[in-house]
Design an enzyme around this catalytic site. Sequence first.
Site, PDB file in Angstrom:
ATOM      1  N   CYS A   1       2.902 -13.702   0.413  1.00 58.95           N
ATOM      2  CA  CYS A   1       4.110 -13.282   1.130  1.00 58.95           C
ATOM      3  C   CYS A   1       4.045 -11.782   1.418  1.00 58.95           C
ATOM      4  O   CYS A   1       4.203 -10.966   0.504  1.00 58.95           O
ATOM      5  CB  CYS A   1       5.339 -13.621   0.281  1.00 58.95           C
ATOM      6  SG  CYS A   1       6.869 -12.996   0.970  1.00 58.95           S
TER       7      CYS A   1
ATOM      8  N   CYS B   1       7.228  -9.842   0.623  1.00 61.52           N
ATOM      9  CA  CYS B   1       7.553  -9.613  -0.788  1.00 61.52           C
ATOM     10  C   CYS B   1       6.600  -8.595  -1.408  1.00 61.52           C
ATOM     11  O   CYS B   1       7.034  -7.683  -2.106  1.00 61.52           O
ATOM     12  CB  CYS B   1       7.426 -10.911  -1.593  1.00 61.52           C
ATOM     13  SG  CYS B   1       8.201 -12.311  -0.831  1.00 61.52           S
ATOM     14  N   ASP B   2       5.311  -8.792  -1.198  1.00 59.80           N
ATOM     15  CA  ASP B   2       4.325  -8.034  -1.968  1.00 59.80           C
ATOM     16  C   ASP B   2       3.676  -6.907  -1.173  1.00 59.80           C
ATOM     17  O   ASP B   2       2.943  -6.094  -1.753  1.00 59.80           O
ATOM     18  CB  ASP B   2       3.263  -8.988  -2.527  1.00 59.80           C
ATOM     19  CG  ASP B   2       3.887 -10.001  -3.471  1.00 59.80           C
ATOM     20  OD1 ASP B   2       4.916  -9.655  -4.078  1.00 59.80           O
ATOM     21  OD2 ASP B   2       3.382 -11.120  -3.588  1.00 59.80           O
TER      22      ASP B   2
END
Length: 519
Positions: free
Chosen positions: A342, A345-346
């Site tokens: 993701c 997200c990361d």
Amino acid sequence: MLEQSVKNQLKDVFKVLKSEYTLQAKVNSEHTSKAELVELLEDLASCSEKINVRVEDAKGLSVTILKDGKSSNIIFRAVPTGHEFSSLLTAILNLDGIGKNLPDETLTKRIQNLQGKLEFKSYISLTCTNCPEVVKAINVMTALNPNITHEIIDGSINKEEVNALNVQAVPTVYLNGKHFHTGRAVLGELLDKAEKDTGTIFKVENAETKEYDVVVVGGGPAGASAAIYSVRKGLKVAIVAETIGGQVKETVSIENLISVPTTTGKDLSNNLLTHIKDYPVDVYENRRVAEAIVDEQGYKVLTTSFGEKFKTPAVIIATGASWRTLGVPGEKQYIGSGVAFCAHCDGPFYKDKKVVVIGGGNSGLEAAIDLSAIASEVVVLEFLDEFKGDQVLQDKIKETPNISTHTSAQTLSVEGDGNKVVALKYKDRNTEEEHEIATDGVFIQIGLSANSGVFADLVETNRAREIVVDSHCRTNRAGIYAAGDVSVVPYKQIIIAMGEGAKAALSAFDDKIKGKLLG
Ligand SMILES: Cc1cc2nc3c(=O)[nH]c(=O)nc-3n(C[C@H](O)[C@H](O)[C@H](O)COP(=O)(O)OP(=O)(O)OC[C@H]3O[C@@H](n4cnc5c(N)ncnc54)[C@H](O)[C@@H]3O)c2cc1C
């Protein structure tokens, strides 16, 4: 710190608290976040006579919730603001037995059945949108089982610890000192893992078979829509699902749900649940259907992984799809330590670092463009001889100076130093030459795989494991329907899944009144 409008809302929410809560802060007087923490806790306490604050001088920074003077075993080594503010509130409400995410009776028994001492440590960041769900799930387990403790650790104020463990993605959870989980997860998933790790086996004793007119499996847009359409026909309906929201939960921003110009995955998932709960649908969340058979009379019997049984003449399969993995050496080992799925997200973990994106479809190209604004360099690898993503994205990739691309590139392995990713090996499929790219991170964006496995022996599937349906969402089995991403229907999108769910429900109803459900 808390706005007056928020305080007013909290006063309302806390009005019904039964127990006394102490927010016990232990904090070094020199700590740069001390003032912020104390102000937050005092603001919170000002919203209820049942909440008070105690500040003690200590090493580091932490806040423990005490219920009626006794530790709840929930410890924030963080100033629970940002996305974690709701985790703190939910923890208090759950401890009081009034939280919205408290599980049903069977799940509660599963949690209470967990054996041995379980010390969870969750490494989070306050800007992480995936963290609160994991934190709240483990907090629920902690609230229901006295053998469990949970520390929620903000990496930005506990840097030494995070660096020593080499945590490169949040949330990352340790259990009893060993890596337990990285990334998004719902309660059911974490519970499965905790049972496995502790060797705890839970089975529903003498499970009575629950009977319904329609059982919907899966709680994404297709499942939610199928359940609402079915119940509006006056039928007795259950949803059995790992999550309500499905892939929508993994989506940050949604801008193509017609009539809703923009929303978030979290809001849409919450709205799906609210809409379902407007009707008398029985929701069995946080469980997976592990077995499905058709009995001699043509009834479908579904069994969950821990033994609950459902019997119904009509099943709507809406189990969606999951991220595909490469299956190469190093991939699984380094998930959370350089291997990610993701970008939203990361991505921030790779600021000024070099990353590789695998996959040249829309999701891979979009991820590469996103990451190019954070990372110093982005390399995109595509297995085929050309990219499959939209031309507009391909054009954008070409004009972004820090993105380079390779087509005909077969990933061979993710290389690491034992702790984290350091390189990726691939083969040029035209020349057979092997190459190694030094990299800090690998984002895998190679699409989705249909979650049809449980039903594969019952209904026809295609080579991509999608369930074959006709234009009415009927499978080749009487009384079994499929809708959304799990089916062959093209264009895997929310609005399409919702439409297909509605169609499956109406077909099931049509077949019911014509007496065709049992074959
Ligand atoms: C990162 C990302 C971004 C996206 N962005 C968009 C977007 O902006 N707009 C858009 O239209 N679409 C978007 N999509 C696609 C969209 O989310 C999907 O098309 C849609 O969610 C499909 O809905 P579904 O109900 O068919 O399946 P899913 O959403 O996959 O839901 C399936 C549900 O079934 C559950 N399940 C699976 N197996 C079992 C089992 N054995 N027992 C019980 N439950 C089970 C799953 O846990 C899940 O809850 C995005 C997808 C992703 C991953």
